[in-house]
Structure formats: C-alpha cells, structure tokens
Design a protein around this motif. Structure first.
Motif, PDB file in Angstrom:
ATOM      1  N   ILE A  74       1.128   5.192   0.914  1.00 53.69           N
ATOM      2  CA  ILE A  74       0.516   6.229   1.740  1.00 53.69           C
ATOM      3  C   ILE A  74       1.134   7.567   1.357  1.00 53.69           C
ATOM      4  O   ILE A  74       2.359   7.743   1.427  1.00 53.69           O
ATOM      5  N   LEU A 102       5.278   3.158   9.973  1.00 48.83           N
ATOM      6  CA  LEU A 102       4.620   2.908   8.690  1.00 48.83           C
ATOM      7  C   LEU A 102       5.535   2.107   7.761  1.00 48.83           C
ATOM      8  O   LEU A 102       5.070   1.210   7.043  1.00 48.83           O
ATOM      9  N   LEU A 112       5.937   5.137   1.337  1.00 51.91           N
ATOM     10  CA  LEU A 112       5.584   6.499   1.711  1.00 51.91           C
ATOM     11  C   LEU A 112       5.996   7.475   0.622  1.00 51.91           C
ATOM     12  O   LEU A 112       7.125   7.427   0.127  1.00 51.91           O
ATOM     13  N   ALA A 149       4.420  -0.202   4.342  1.00 56.00           N
ATOM     14  CA  ALA A 149       3.872   0.807   3.448  1.00 56.00           C
ATOM     15  C   ALA A 149       4.976   1.510   2.664  1.00 56.00           C
ATOM     16  O   ALA A 149       6.105   1.655   3.144  1.00 56.00           O
ATOM     17  N   ALA A 167      -3.813   5.484   0.397  1.00 56.77           N
ATOM     18  CA  ALA A 167      -4.282   6.139   1.615  1.00 56.77           C
ATOM     19  C   ALA A 167      -3.530   7.446   1.774  1.00 56.77           C
ATOM     20  O   ALA A 167      -2.466   7.647   1.173  1.00 56.77           O
ATOM     21  N   CYS A 179      -2.045   7.184  -4.692  1.00 55.10           N
ATOM     22  CA  CYS A 179      -1.853   6.515  -3.405  1.00 55.10           C
ATOM     23  C   CYS A 179      -3.085   5.710  -3.034  1.00 55.10           C
ATOM     24  O   CYS A 179      -4.180   5.914  -3.554  1.00 55.10           O
ATOM     25  N   ARG A 236       0.840  -1.197   0.000  1.00 51.77           N
ATOM     26  CA  ARG A 236       0.000   0.000   0.000  1.00 51.77           C
ATOM     27  C   ARG A 236       0.878   1.251   0.000  1.00 51.77           C
ATOM     28  O   ARG A 236       1.899   1.308   0.694  1.00 51.77           O
ATOM     29  N   PHE A 261      -5.231   3.229   8.138  1.00 45.18           N
ATOM     30  CA  PHE A 261      -4.842   3.389   6.736  1.00 45.18           C
ATOM     31  C   PHE A 261      -5.325   2.256   5.832  1.00 45.18           C
ATOM     32  O   PHE A 261      -4.970   2.242   4.652  1.00 45.18           O
ATOM     33  N   TRP A 293      -2.316  10.622   4.661  1.00 44.19           N
ATOM     34  CA  TRP A 293      -2.164  11.149   6.015  1.00 44.19           C
ATOM     35  C   TRP A 293      -1.967  12.656   5.930  1.00 44.19           C
ATOM     36  O   TRP A 293      -1.052  13.145   5.260  1.00 44.19           O
TER      37      TRP A 293
END
Length: 447
Positions: free
Chosen positions: A236, A255, A262, A260, A278, A276, A234, A428, A280
């Motif tokens: 993020i 994370l 990033l 994940a 998810a 993405c 995933r 997330f 933040w």
C-alpha cells in the motif's frame, strides 16, 4: 493527568504539551494521548514526548482499545498526560467520561484574561458538576501579572486546588488556521515555543507535583482479538507530506497487522507514485498547496493508470479533494483561485468559511462497520451518486457520502482502521466494495 478546560481555545494543547516537555526534560518517561478525534494537537504532543500519540475515545476507539493503550503506555512510562477535547463535559462521550472511566485526575486550564472572582466559580463548577470526578487542580492561563494571579488564587474555595498561572504572552500561543492548530513540524521554532512555556511551568506546583498513582488494568482476554493477515503480500502506497498529513499512527499499525507492506511518498516533493497494489490518500491541506499539486501532471497520469489497472484507491477528506477535477480556493477578495487537480472524480471542490461537516460517524461496508469522524470546511459538487452515506452514532442520517468510481473509494469520512480491520481490508483489496446499513460494532484490540 487529563488536561481539560471549560471550552475550546483555553490553552489545553499548550499546557499539555509544555507539561509533557517539562517532565521529559527532567528525565521522566512521558507518554501523551489525545481525547477524541484529532490530527493536529498530537503533532505538538509528539514533539514534547518523542513518542507516538494515540487517540482515546470511548465511542470511536472503544473502551477496550483505550484500556489497552493506557495499560501498554503505563508499563513503560513515569507519567501519562491526556489532552481533553472541547470543554470538559462537552460531547457524548466527553473528556469527563474518559476521566471517570479510567480514574484520570483532571487539571482544569482556565483562560483568566479579564477575570477575577468568577475564576473561582468556574473552577468550583468544573470540579463539582459531576460527583466523583477525579480532580488534580486548576491552572490559570493568560494572567496579567502577580497581582492578577493573587486575585485568582484567592477566589478558589480550596487553596490546594491552585496549580499556578501562565502569563499572557504572545510567545506562548500556538498558531491556528481553519482546521485547528498549525502542526508543529510546520514551524521552525516549535520546540523553542514549548520550552518557553515549560520554563514558566517549572516555577509552578506542576513542576514537581506528585500526582496520585493510577492503575490501568490490562484488557480482558475477551477484548483481545487477533487480526487476520487479510492484506498479506499487498503493498500500500501512502501519500505523506504537508498536504496529506492526517494519519493516525494506529491506522498504520492496523495496516501492518493486516500484513500489508507500507511505502510512503510525497506528492509535494515531486516523488513518483511507488509500485503498489493499493493507494491511500489521507486527509490534510491540499487547498494550501493546490498550485503545487496541480503541476503534478506526471502523478495525475500515474494515478489514472493505477485506477485503470483496477488497483484500489482509498481517498479520505483532503485526499478525496485532490482527486476531483478542480478545487476553488477563496482569495483575499470575492474571487476564488481555481486549480485543475487530478481528475479521477468528476466535479469541483470549493473551500468556504463555514464549517461543512463535524462529528463522529460510522460507515458500514458489508457486514462490518468502521467508526470515525468528519471535519471539513469544503463542499463538493459532482454528478456522482453516493454508493452509501455514513451515519451518526445514534443511527441518524446526515453522514458523509461515499463515492465509488471503479476502484476509487472516496469520502470526507476519516476512518479509525482499528475499529474494524475487516472493513479496512475491504478498502484496500481489489474486489467490488459492498455497502450496507450500519450494524452494531464490537470494538477489537490488536493482540
């Protein structure tokens, strides 16, 4: 060394950062930590050391986490400096609790402006109030001159406790705003400010002080738990700029440990929302940049499309503020400037002069509980009904609301992700968010 004081505003950050800077300039490997939750002071400590600055808090991060971070830093450093929080004995747990738990010698910084003999009483009280407190000595801050310094030194019961004085110099002060110090990266002369104080400290015993050696034991095997890659595959996206800068390095580490990928972007710089799974939106100062954020109609549309696709958004404090329909920012007079923001949450956020939330908090998500804190001067008016509230450490009410609207999860609550990687993963992932009563939390350490 733990740099402490009788109260906030005495100069702890200035001394801790300048002391780190001084010894780093002398060729030592220096690491710094911040006692308690804080996003702003670590900017100055990082500038001084060039290394990430982690929080140490016996409740929020846990004793095992503190031990692991101190042990890892000690293995690669010559000097560890921990900046305290508030007054030495303030809070539960306090900076004094941390000093005693890990054997950190305390340097007390006392603002000696308009003070003489009482300086000695304060120093004696800080040292002797709690039996067995490791002690390094005392530094007088904001001193008028040599004669004043002599009076302060003469007031001490133990001459060896004197570790010098810093003059009352406007060039030594670090600027502040409503949430605390202005971050170091916002000032073009931040390094020069630290160097000026470091130069002054070089002429005190702190410039060549031989501190006692402290052994930081490694965490026990039972305290180390591997983190499952619950977010593997995933991506993020994380907003990161002057409006969204309240990011613990340990949260990014968590994370990454969850698997994940990033990616970062700057709403203030006009950057688009990256592709993405998810998003933040961390805390920060959206109120200082509301007009710029309000002009990001393209980002507003991208966020709406992201949410409509069922992709999660975790919005924390300032990040949540940016998602409401409007933000009202007081001006010089009685009127407030109202800015239309990104509209994923109905209602208005209003900045006020009074503190609206402060202190440690715990947020239960299903069977797991995140620990963290809250600190804000705004309030929100919304028709949304909170999905759950965080709780204070004693289990009492009065915590922050968690708003859930589709895949959007938003709160004034600042989470320390390492306290529960499982709960962090739930923020997330795309499954509906479970909430529940806080449960006993076993702190974990990333293996």
């Amino acid at each position: 060394m733990l740099v402490a004081a009788p109260a906030s505003g005495q100069g702890k950050t200035t001394v801790a950062a300048a002391l780190a800077r001084l010894h780093a300039r002398q060729g030592r490997r220096v690491r710094a930590f911040k006692c308690g939750p804080d996003f702003l002071d670590p900017h100055w400590l990082r500038l001084a050391t060039g290394a990430p600055v982690h929080s140490l808090d016996l409740w929020m991060t846990g004793e095992a986490d503190c031990r692991a971070r101190l042990h890892a830093a000690a293995a690669e450093s010559d000097l560890l400096i921990v900046e305290g929080v508030m007054g030495l004995f303030d809070g539960t747990p306090s900076a004094a609790d941390l000093a005693q738990r890990f054997g950190l010698p305390v340097l007390a910084v006392i603002d000696a402006h308009a003070m003489a003999g009482t300086f000695g009483a304060l120093a004696h009280g800080l040292q002797s109030f709690r039996p067995g407190l490791p002690w390094a000595g005392v530094l007088a801050n904001r001193v008028a001159g040599e004669r004043h310094a002599d009076m302060l030194r003469g007031a001490l019961r133990e001459p060896a406790d004197w570790l010098g004085a810093l003059p009352r110099d406007a060039g030594f002060s670090l600027p502040e705003r409503h949430l605390g110090l202005v971050a170091a990266h916002e000032l073009g002369d931040a390094a020069e400010r630290l160097d000026r104080v470091a130069d002054s400290l070089a002429g005190t015993p702190l410039g060549s002080l031989q501190l006692p050696q402290v052994r930081f034991e490694p965490p026990s095997t039972g305290d180390v738990a591997p983190i499952a890659p619950l977010l593997a595959g995933r991506t993020i996206a994380i907003a990161r700029d002057a409006a969204f800068s309240f990011i613990y390095p340990a949260n990014l580490d968590t994370l990454n440990a969850l698997g994940a990928r990033l990616v970062f972007f700057s709403p203030l710089a006009g950057e688009a929302l990256p592709d993405c799974d998810a998003l933040w939106l961390p805390g920060g100062y959206p109120e200082l940049h509301a007009s710029t954020l309000a002009r990001r109609s393209d980002l507003r549309a991208a966020l709406a499309a992201h949410a409509a696709a069922g992709r999660p958004i975790w919005a924390e404090c300032g990040g949540m503020m940016a998602l409401f329909d409007e933000i009202a920012v007081p001006g010089d007079g009685d009127d407030a400037a109202v800015h239309a923001l990104w509209g994923l949450l109905p209602g208005r956020v209003t900045l006020q002069k009074r503190l609206a939330g402060l202190g440690p908090q715990a947020l239960a998500l299903g069977a797991h509980t995140l620990r963290g804190h809250t600190f804000h001067y705004s309030r929100c008016e919304t028709p949304l009904v909170p999905a759950v509230h965080s709780r204070r450490p004693q289990g009492t009410a009065g915590g922050e609301a968690l708003y859930v609207r589709g895949p959007v999860r938003a709160s004034y609550f600042h989470a320390w992700f390492a306290s529960s990687p499982e709960a962090t993963a739930r923020l997330f992932d795309a499954t509906p968010l479970e909430t529940g009563a806080p449960v006993a939390q076993e702190h974990r350490v990333d293996a």
